[in-house]
Design an enzyme around this catalytic site. Structure first.
Site, PDB file in Angstrom:
ATOM      1  N   HIS A 299     116.730 -44.324  27.561  1.00  0.00           N
ATOM      2  CA  HIS A 299     115.702 -45.165  28.178  1.00  0.00           C
ATOM      3  C   HIS A 299     115.960 -45.451  29.640  1.00  0.00           C
ATOM      4  CE1 HIS A 299     118.910 -48.056  27.392  1.00  0.00           C
ATOM      5  NE2 HIS A 299     118.381 -48.769  28.367  1.00  0.00           N
TER       6      HIS A 299
HETATM    7  C1  UD1 Z   1     116.408 -53.089  30.754  1.00  0.00           C
HETATM    8  C2  UD1 Z   1     117.654 -53.146  31.615  1.00  0.00           C
HETATM    9  C3  UD1 Z   1     118.656 -52.121  31.138  1.00  0.00           C
HETATM   10  C4  UD1 Z   1     118.918 -52.231  29.650  1.00  0.00           C
HETATM   11  C5  UD1 Z   1     117.593 -52.201  28.900  1.00  0.00           C
HETATM   12  C6  UD1 Z   1     117.798 -52.381  27.418  1.00  0.00           C
HETATM   13  C7  UD1 Z   1     117.165 -53.809  33.933  1.00  0.00           C
HETATM   14  C8  UD1 Z   1     117.109 -53.367  35.336  1.00  0.00           C
HETATM   15  N1  UD1 Z   1     117.361 -52.865  33.013  1.00  0.00           N
HETATM   16  O1  UD1 Z   1     115.814 -51.822  30.972  1.00  0.00           O
HETATM   17  O2  UD1 Z   1     119.874 -52.318  31.813  1.00  0.00           O
HETATM   18  O3  UD1 Z   1     119.735 -51.177  29.227  1.00  0.00           O
HETATM   19  O4  UD1 Z   1     116.758 -53.248  29.402  1.00  0.00           O
HETATM   20  O5  UD1 Z   1     116.640 -52.068  26.700  1.00  0.00           O
HETATM   21  O6  UD1 Z   1     117.074 -54.991  33.670  1.00  0.00           O
HETATM   22  N2  UD1 Z   1     108.553 -52.480  27.855  1.00  0.00           N
HETATM   23  C9  UD1 Z   1     107.695 -52.700  26.792  1.00  0.00           C
HETATM   24  N3  UD1 Z   1     107.984 -53.723  25.948  1.00  0.00           N
HETATM   25  C10 UD1 Z   1     109.071 -54.531  26.095  1.00  0.00           C
HETATM   26  C11 UD1 Z   1     109.916 -54.290  27.179  1.00  0.00           C
HETATM   27  C12 UD1 Z   1     109.650 -53.272  28.045  1.00  0.00           C
HETATM   28  O7  UD1 Z   1     106.700 -52.001  26.622  1.00  0.00           O
HETATM   29  O8  UD1 Z   1     109.278 -55.437  25.270  1.00  0.00           O
HETATM   30  C13 UD1 Z   1     108.271 -51.333  28.754  1.00  0.00           C
HETATM   31  C14 UD1 Z   1     107.415 -51.683  29.937  1.00  0.00           C
HETATM   32  O9  UD1 Z   1     106.606 -50.585  30.199  1.00  0.00           O
HETATM   33  C15 UD1 Z   1     108.432 -51.832  31.042  1.00  0.00           C
HETATM   34  C16 UD1 Z   1     109.499 -50.817  30.668  1.00  0.00           C
HETATM   35  O10 UD1 Z   1     109.513 -50.834  29.244  1.00  0.00           O
HETATM   36  O11 UD1 Z   1     107.902 -51.583  32.306  1.00  0.00           O
HETATM   37  C17 UD1 Z   1     110.857 -51.109  31.209  1.00  0.00           C
HETATM   38  O12 UD1 Z   1     111.269 -52.409  30.828  1.00  0.00           O
HETATM   39  P1  UD1 Z   1     112.339 -53.224  31.740  1.00  0.00           P
HETATM   40  O13 UD1 Z   1     112.680 -54.498  31.091  1.00  0.00           O
HETATM   41  O14 UD1 Z   1     111.840 -53.274  33.141  1.00  0.00           O
HETATM   42  O15 UD1 Z   1     113.579 -52.283  31.772  1.00  0.00           O
HETATM   43  P2  UD1 Z   1     114.324 -51.526  30.580  1.00  0.00           P
HETATM   44  O16 UD1 Z   1     114.121 -50.078  30.751  1.00  0.00           O
HETATM   45  O17 UD1 Z   1     114.002 -52.126  29.256  1.00  0.00           O
END
Ligand code: UD1
Length: 349
Positions: free
Chosen positions: A199
């Site tokens: 991811h």
């Molecule tokens: C975040 C952390 C990463 C960690 C990961 C665990 C940062 C910079 N990164 O990355 O270190 O390994 O969490 O999972 O904080 N989204 C959903 N539903 C959710 C959450 C996210 O659809 O409940 C999607 C959205 O499109 C979002 C994308 O996932 O834009 C990324 O989510 P984000 O929290 O920005 O970063 P992660 O990739 O989850």
């Protein structure tokens, strides 16, 4: 003491599960969820399965660009810090929620304790690396999972407040092994399989290397189960990446099921940080789809191979026997980290 704990993303729910309990034996805890993760299987499921207390507040910040997301978290955290006036703020790991917590607290001159301090990939292209550096720099208590993490902090000139306490995730894994969490495996998986997750921001940009990775999995002719983070699923859809027939794309799993599926697997293919250690604790080979790892001890123990997005290397590591089955299980403490952290907090040093 009043302790203000900040969580927001999936790995932080896992890391906080037992520490919250241990803290509540001695102190009053105010639990703030930033809302960085919000889907049920990225957030609520973990609270339910692991018995994490209901957060006192959820900022519901949701997804966004780094600056926008982090800024909204800082605004919300600051508001509640001013209201609650805690004695200490507890932050976990390296997400944007960690960064926001460190900045908001440091500006109000409230002491910060960082759980999982001192990890470094030395790759500043990773957003997590920036978050870790800032979090450590502002922390009064740096709770390190291992010696190397402590050395990393010393190299950056941090001289005080470094404590090697082991890894709180090992505490949780041991509880899972003792059967402390109830769960059901609803469907049967193949007899022999690998578990895969990826991811990372850097692994979900360019479709070409991922197509090669999928091709290597197809050639390896073994089932691979792939619980996909929403970001990964969106990436696969956006680029219409074909999924080979032996790669089973499924929804994200909760903690006990992940551990159980990993334990029954041939091994793990991942870019996650936490899962690399969980594979090592469960004596499973881990192939890491990153250019470097913070968990270098697992590589030194020959429990982990770091292959980047090199499909040939992945194929090779999936089809040869390189794993050191006798790998020492105690690289990251003895499963008593939460107790150690609380004792240090209780004594103020
Ligand atoms: C975040 C952390 C990463 C960690 C990961 C665990 C940062 C910079 N990164 O990355 O270190 O390994 O969490 O999972 O904080 N989204 C959903 N539903 C959710 C959450 C996210 O659809 O409940 C999607 C959205 O499109 C979002 C994308 O996932 O834009 C990324 O989510 P984000 O929290 O920005 O970063 P992660 O990739 O989850």
């Amino acid at each position: 003491m009043k302790i203000f704990s900040i969580i927001g993303a999936r790995p932080q729910f896992i890391k906080s599960a037992l520490l919250s309990q241990a803290i509540r034996e001695f102190h009053k805890e105010f639990l703030l969820h930033t809302g960085q993760h919000y889907d049920f299987n990225m957030s609520g499921l973990f609270f339910k399965e692991l018995g994490i207390p209901e957060p006192d507040i959820n900022l519901n910040v949701g997804s966004g660009y780094h600056g926008e997301q982090t800024a909204q978290m800082i605004i919300g955290i600051e508001r509640y810090l001013l209201k609650e006036k805690p004695d200490l703020v507890l932050i976990y790991g390296d997400t944007n929620s960690t960064l926001a917590g460190a900045i908001a607290s440091a500006k109000l001159m409230i002491p910060v304790a960082h759980v999982e301090a001192g990890l470094r990939s030395y790759n500043r292209k990773m957003p997590e690396e920036i978050n870790r550096i800032v979090a450590d720099c502002f922390s009064t208590f740096c709770f390190c999972p291992c010696e190397n993490a402590a050395r990393n902090l010393e190299k950056e000139g941090i001289k005080e407040g470094i404590y090697i306490v082991g890894d709180v995730m090992f505490d949780l894994l041991k509880k899972w092994e003792e059967g402390k969490f109830s769960y059901r495996l609803d469907n049967k998986w193949a007899e022999e399989y690998w578990l895969m997750t990826f991811h990372r921001a850097e692994n979900t940009v360019d479709p070409e290397p991922i197509k090669m990775i999928f091709n290597a999995i197809y050639k390896a002719k073994i089932d691979v189960y792939f619980p996909a983070h929403p970001r990964t699923r969106k990436f696969l859809n956006d680029f219409s990446i074909l999924i080979p027939s032996n790669l089973h794309l499924i929804d994200p799993l909760g903690y006990p099921e992940t551990m159980s599926r990993l334990k029954d697997s041939k091994g793990l293919i991942t870019d996650s940080g936490g899962l690399q250690k969980e594979a090592y604790w469960l004596s499973k080979p881990c192939i890491t789809l990153r250019e470097q790892t913070e968990w270098i001890e697992t590589v030194e123990e020959k429990a982990n191979k770091v292959v980047g997005l090199d499909a040939d290397l992945l194929f090779n590591e999936m089809t040869t026997d390189w794993f050191n089955k006798k790998a020492n299980r105690n690289l990251y403490g003895d499963g008593e980290s939460c107790k150690k952290i609380v004792e240090i907090i209780n004594h103020g040093n």
